[in-house]
Design an enzyme around this catalytic site. Structure first.
Site, PDB file in Angstrom:
ATOM      1  N   GLU A   1      -1.279  -9.105   3.188  1.00 37.34           N
ATOM      2  CA  GLU A   1      -1.209  -9.737   4.518  1.00 37.34           C
ATOM      3  C   GLU A   1      -2.590 -10.079   5.083  1.00 37.34           C
ATOM      4  O   GLU A   1      -2.721 -10.948   5.932  1.00 37.34           O
ATOM      5  CB  GLU A   1      -0.434  -8.844   5.495  1.00 37.34           C
ATOM      6  CG  GLU A   1      -1.157  -7.599   6.013  1.00 37.34           C
ATOM      7  CD  GLU A   1      -1.106  -6.404   5.058  1.00 37.34           C
ATOM      8  OE1 GLU A   1      -0.844  -6.605   3.854  1.00 37.34           O
ATOM      9  OE2 GLU A   1      -1.350  -5.271   5.529  1.00 37.34           O
TER      10      GLU A   1
ATOM     11  N   CYS B   1       0.822  -1.206   0.000  1.00 39.56           N
ATOM     12  CA  CYS B   1       0.000   0.000   0.000  1.00 39.56           C
ATOM     13  C   CYS B   1       0.859   1.261   0.000  1.00 39.56           C
ATOM     14  O   CYS B   1       1.371   1.630  -1.038  1.00 39.56           O
ATOM     15  CB  CYS B   1      -0.992  -0.044   1.164  1.00 39.56           C
ATOM     16  SG  CYS B   1      -2.483   0.876   0.785  1.00 39.56           S
TER      17      CYS B   1
ATOM     18  N   HIS C   1      -3.524  -5.045   0.265  1.00 45.15           N
ATOM     19  CA  HIS C   1      -2.888  -5.568   1.476  1.00 45.15           C
ATOM     20  C   HIS C   1      -2.863  -7.095   1.438  1.00 45.15           C
ATOM     21  O   HIS C   1      -3.786  -7.744   1.924  1.00 45.15           O
ATOM     22  CB  HIS C   1      -3.656  -5.104   2.716  1.00 45.15           C
ATOM     23  CG  HIS C   1      -3.472  -3.665   3.017  1.00 45.15           C
ATOM     24  ND1 HIS C   1      -2.487  -3.199   3.852  1.00 45.15           N
ATOM     25  CD2 HIS C   1      -4.127  -2.577   2.573  1.00 45.15           C
ATOM     26  CE1 HIS C   1      -2.542  -1.882   3.912  1.00 45.15           C
ATOM     27  NE2 HIS C   1      -3.537  -1.475   3.146  1.00 45.15           N
TER      28      HIS C   1
END
Ligand code: GLN
Length: 614
Positions: free
Chosen positions: A558, A417, A556
């Site tokens: 993750e 990001c 994102h």
């Protein structure tokens, strides 16, 4: 007769809406309360039981009920509250939802998260619409009624495919807090209305072990549980958090003072990894006790349980195995030192490092004082660098220096990001020679706003002036690094949370100099993944800038990393870092083991030895 009492009837004293399709007696509830103090890991506890139940073939639906008045977690400071987790539908919520998703391997939605603010605003909205039929709107029964409505609606919705056998309710904060009192009252009413064996109340408490005494003290736990009983709730089960295994003496006292038999008092002491908790609970018989309390032993599918447990156990063994490699990965975080602010990255690394067989030391780097002059010292000893998401100006120039250093020195780089945006800015400044390149978020007057808010773009997407939030499809360029990492899939679905993006006017200039935008919005000129070409292993006569692993995403990654399907971008980062630290060739992609691991992940095949790319 007084006008105000006219028309009142016993019926209107109660307000407990039951949604269509609700099957009383079928849906069950496990409610977890915290006593003594917050931060005990209610989410971890609740998700661990939910996981065991899902393995048994039951449909589970978790919900976290927060006491605060914010409508969601979007405006919360991660430094105080931990990371803001984003769900597929764009809900910005507490990081515990991340724990639920990872443990259960199940996508959640706004149904699985509620705050006092949202409940109250719904009540006020209904009041304005005249839905309370002339009644004075009260905490009981109306506010508690809305809480019960949420829980029952979630029970009907279940996992989105089937209705829930069991709804797992985590009540935020601690019993006795002013702001969660109405939740506690609501679940008390729920248990009364649903009848015996419908709810399993769990008190998660804390056993203090003062250093000076060297023994475990249960008084605070007893008082906390008493507080719960004062609210009309008799816990069925008590889980004692503690640093060390809880002694029998302490557990006996708790059992005695809270009317809970010893077999239903459990020690939930600290573990090395949260992923070992479900198995430990099973060994202690916690799942059997909950099944008995809810009277649902007959719903268990033992064959299913055996099959899915095997895969999980393999993962836990990998977690506990001696690791072949030692790596140090730097994470440049504004909130350096606070792991909770980057919980999902931490977890993604935990999963990947276990699968790949590396012990990864995460080094949190504060970038506020980093410059091009001292960056080499600051990043000394690192095998890879991650620049995570963030908002605002602080430390950004230092992050740009970290990107430059990584790009110029072949240090594996993953940008997330903001980490994607600073990679674009760095490339613009140092490769395209646009000295004034920047982001309008950080410097509204920069001469080359390569990252900018594009209202026109947002208008096309129907986002108004708001952030891009939640999951969207990303179109991936065939043959690119990201294409390889995601198992040659051309469309991947990823979660976003950002406002600014690459100005498409600059894209051609970037691409001409070798910055590849390998992931894009399927229909709009929105850049979502960037990468540098990888070394060919032979000559690179085309003069392109090459790098063993330089990749960044506007989304994102993750947020969607799961223990059994570790995040490909992190996996690639570690594979490249291993190659680098071993002094091997830059072409880690040609490594059979990495390729096999990636293939296995995407075909669902399990290769017992997959993981160690050496
Ligand atoms: N601040 C940037 C934006 O709003 C990046 C956001 C993020 O890293 N989550 O676009």
């Amino acid at each position: 007769m007084l006008a105000s009492t006219a028309g009142s009837s016993t019926e209107s004293e109660f307000y407990s809406p039951v949604p269509q399709g609700y099957r009383k007696g079928f849906h069950k509830y496990v409610v977890v309360f915290g006593t003594v103090m917050s931060g005990l890991g209610k989410g971890i506890f609740s998700s661990s039981i939910a996981k065991m139940f899902k393995e048994k073939g039951l449909v589970v639906a978790p919900i976290k009920m927060e006491g605060y008045l914010n409508i969601d977690s979007g405006t919360l400071n991660p430094y105080r509250h931990g990371e803001v987790f984003v769900l597929d539908d764009g809900t910005e919520c507490d990081m515990d939802l991340g724990t639920y998703e990872r443990m259960l391997d199940q996508n959640l939605s706004s149904r699985n998260f509620v705050t006092s603010g949202r409940i109250f605003s719904e009540v006020l909205e209904r009041e304005r619409l005249g839905k309370y039929l002339g009644r004075d709107v009260q905490m009981i029964p109306h506010v508690t009624g809305e809480v019960k409505r949420h829980l029952r609606e979630l029970a009907v919705y279940g996992d989105g495919t089937n209705p829930a056998d069991v709804v797992f309710v985590e009540i935020g904060g601690t019993v006795g807090d002013y702001e969660n009192g109405f939740y506690i009252e609501a679940v008390r009413e729920l248990a009364f209305e649903e009848g015996p064996n419908s709810c399993c109340f769990v008190a998660l408490t804390y056993i203090i072990e003062p250093k000076a005494l060297g023994e475990q003290k249960s008084k605070a736990a007893q008082l906390g549980i008493k507080r719960l009983m004062e609210a009309g709730i008799q816990p069925h089960l008590i889980a004692c958090r503690a640093t060390n295994p809880v002694t029998n003496t302490a557990m006996q006292k708790i059992a005695m003072f809270s009317n809970v038999p010893m077999r239903r008092v459990f020690s939930m002491h600290d573990r090395e990894s949260i992923y070992t908790i479900p198995e430990d609970m099973r060994q202690d018989g916690l799942d059997r006790e909950v099944l008995s309390i809810l009277d649902i032993h007959d719903r268990v599918d033992i064959g299913h349980e055996d099959r899915v447990r095997r895969r999980w156990t393999q993962f836990v063994h990998k977690l506990q195995a001696t690791r072949t490699y030692e790596l140090t990965v730097g994470i440049t975080g504004k909130y350096a030192g606070l792991r909770d602010a980057y919980a999902s990255i931490d977890k993604a690394m935990e999963h990947c490092s276990a699968h790949i067989g590396a012990r990864v030391d995460l080094r949190w780097i504060d970038t506020t004082a980093i410059t091009d002059h001292n960056v080499a010292d600051e990043l000394d000893g690192l095998d890879a660098v991650i620049v995570p998401g963030g908002f605002g100006q602080r430390g950004v120039e230092g992050k740009i220096s970290c990107v430059r250093y990584s790009r110029e020195h072949g240090l594996p780089y993953l940008g997330i990001c903001l980490g994607f945006q600073v990679a674009v800015i760095e490339f613009a400044r140092n490769v395209l020679g646009l000295a004034g390149a920047g982001s309008t978020e950080l410097d509204p007057d920069c001469s080359h706003p390569v990252i900018s808010e594009l209202p026109e773009q947002k208008r096309i997407e129907g986002l108004g002036g708001t952030m891009r939030l939640g999951a969207q499809d990303v179109q991936v360029t065939p043959g690119s690094l990201v294409h390889f990492l995601y198992g040659n899939n051309e469309t991947i679905r990823q979660r976003f949370r950002h406002r600014y993006e690459v100005d498409p006017a600059y894209v051609d200039r970037f691409q001409a100099k070798g910055l590849i935008f390998s992931g894009r919005h399927p229909a709009q000129p929105i850049m979502q993944v960037l990468e540098l070409a990888q070394p060919t292993g032979g000559d690179s006569a085309d003069g392109r800038i090459r790098h063993p692993y330089f990749i960044a995403a506007q989304f994102h990654p993750e947020l969607t990393g799961r223990p059994l399907s570790p995040q490909p971008m992190f996996m690639g980062l570690l594979a490249a870092a291993i190659r680098r630290s071993a002094g091997g060739s830059d072409a880690w992609r040609n490594d059979d083991n990495v390729a096999r691991w990636i293939r296995d992940q995407h075909t669902g095949v399990q290769t017992a030895s997959a993981g160690s790319p050496d």
